[in-house]
Write a protein that holds these residues in place. Structure first.
Motif, PDB file in Angstrom:
ATOM      1  N   GLU A  66       0.779  -0.889   0.061  1.00 55.01           N
ATOM      2  CA  GLU A  66       0.028  -0.020  -0.052  1.00 55.01           C
ATOM      3  C   GLU A  66       1.102   1.333   0.045  1.00 55.01           C
ATOM      4  OE1 GLU A  66      -3.671   1.803   2.750  1.00 55.01           O
ATOM      5  OE2 GLU A  66      -3.061  -0.373   2.974  1.00 55.01           O
ATOM      6  N   LEU A  67       1.936   1.457   0.674  1.00 57.56           N
ATOM      7  CA  LEU A  67       2.669   2.346   0.870  1.00 57.56           C
ATOM      8  C   LEU A  67       3.522   2.671  -0.402  1.00 57.56           C
ATOM      9  CD1 LEU A  67       3.928   4.699   2.743  1.00 57.56           C
ATOM     10  CD2 LEU A  67       5.698   2.801   3.238  1.00 57.56           C
ATOM     11  N   GLU A  68       3.935   1.521  -1.128  1.00 63.02           N
ATOM     12  CA  GLU A  68       4.579   1.482  -2.631  1.00 63.02           C
ATOM     13  C   GLU A  68       3.610   2.412  -3.556  1.00 63.02           C
ATOM     14  OE1 GLU A  68       7.674   0.652  -5.614  1.00 63.02           O
ATOM     15  OE2 GLU A  68       7.654   0.116  -3.289  1.00 63.02           O
ATOM     16  N   SER A  69       2.354   2.145  -3.360  1.00 60.69           N
ATOM     17  CA  SER A  69       1.586   2.494  -4.098  1.00 60.69           C
ATOM     18  C   SER A  69       1.199   4.315  -3.975  1.00 60.69           C
ATOM     19  CB  SER A  69       0.213   2.182  -4.554  1.00 60.69           C
ATOM     20  OG  SER A  69      -0.407   2.244  -3.169  1.00 60.69           O
ATOM     21  N   ILE A  70       1.432   4.676  -2.847  1.00 62.50           N
ATOM     22  CA  ILE A  70       1.388   6.263  -2.428  1.00 62.50           C
ATOM     23  C   ILE A  70       2.459   7.144  -2.545  1.00 62.50           C
ATOM     24  CG2 ILE A  70       0.843   7.526  -0.474  1.00 62.50           C
ATOM     25  CD1 ILE A  70      -0.858   5.385   0.501  1.00 62.50           C
ATOM     26  N   VAL A  71       3.630   6.600  -2.164  1.00 58.97           N
ATOM     27  CA  VAL A  71       4.883   7.230  -2.117  1.00 58.97           C
ATOM     28  C   VAL A  71       5.330   7.916  -3.142  1.00 58.97           C
ATOM     29  CG1 VAL A  71       7.432   7.144  -1.941  1.00 58.97           C
ATOM     30  CG2 VAL A  71       6.111   6.012  -0.283  1.00 58.97           C
ATOM     31  N   PRO A  72       5.200   7.396  -4.418  1.00 56.82           N
ATOM     32  CA  PRO A  72       5.368   8.112  -5.670  1.00 56.82           C
ATOM     33  C   PRO A  72       4.393   9.460  -5.971  1.00 56.82           C
ATOM     34  CG  PRO A  72       5.116   5.933  -6.422  1.00 56.82           C
ATOM     35  CD  PRO A  72       4.592   5.955  -4.860  1.00 56.82           C
ATOM     36  N   ASP A  73       3.385   9.418  -5.316  1.00 58.86           N
ATOM     37  CA  ASP A  73       2.370  10.832  -5.314  1.00 58.86           C
ATOM     38  C   ASP A  73       2.732  11.851  -4.353  1.00 58.86           C
ATOM     39  OD1 ASP A  73       1.034   9.384  -7.172  1.00 58.86           O
ATOM     40  OD2 ASP A  73      -0.653   8.571  -5.540  1.00 58.86           O
ATOM     41  N   LEU A  74       3.764  11.627  -3.539  1.00 56.64           N
ATOM     42  CA  LEU A  74       4.254  12.599  -2.567  1.00 56.64           C
ATOM     43  C   LEU A  74       5.476  13.437  -2.932  1.00 56.64           C
ATOM     44  CD1 LEU A  74       4.572  10.042   0.737  1.00 56.64           C
ATOM     45  CD2 LEU A  74       2.715  11.669   0.087  1.00 56.64           C
ATOM     46  N   THR A  75       5.533  14.750  -2.269  1.00 50.85           N
ATOM     47  CA  THR A  75       6.564  15.440  -2.697  1.00 50.85           C
ATOM     48  C   THR A  75       7.883  15.005  -2.352  1.00 50.85           C
ATOM     49  OG1 THR A  75       6.406  16.700  -0.787  1.00 50.85           O
ATOM     50  CG2 THR A  75       4.752  17.442  -2.698  1.00 50.85           C
TER      51      THR A  75
END
Length: 97
Positions: A66-75
């Motif tokens: 789940e974290l893997e899918s979110i991190v690319p969207d972070l600044t």
């Protein structure tokens, strides 16, 4: 996990615990807070017990996916905190794969 790897994991975990919660997470903040808490719980359990049971291994795998899918969207400013959390979780899982 070698003693050296365990020491590095514990040192990185201590650094992570001392960091402030990042600002500017937007709509992902609640989800990231939950992931940080659950992954942190698995890390704490491992540090205290020197092992993980199968349910925690599965939870950790799910959280990292789940974290893997979110991190690319972070600044860049906010992603450092969660990339370190990913590193910790992945490093821990390598001992149980």
């Amino acid at each position: 996990m070698t003693d050296s790897d365990r020491e590095k994991l514990c040192a990185t975990w201590q650094v992570h615990q001392s960091m402030d919660w990042p600002d500017g997470l937007g709509s992902h903040e609640g989800q990231l807070m939950t992931l940080d808490t659950v992954i942190g719980g698995c890390l704490t359990y491992y540090v205290d017990e020197c092992h993980l049971d199968e349910p925690r291994i599965e939870i950790l795998r799910d959280c990292l996916a789940e974290l893997e899918s979110i991190v690319p969207d972070l600044t860049e400013a906010t992603s450092e905190y969660f990339r370190r959390l990913q590193f910790l979780g992945v490093t821990l899982l390598q001992d149980f794969s």
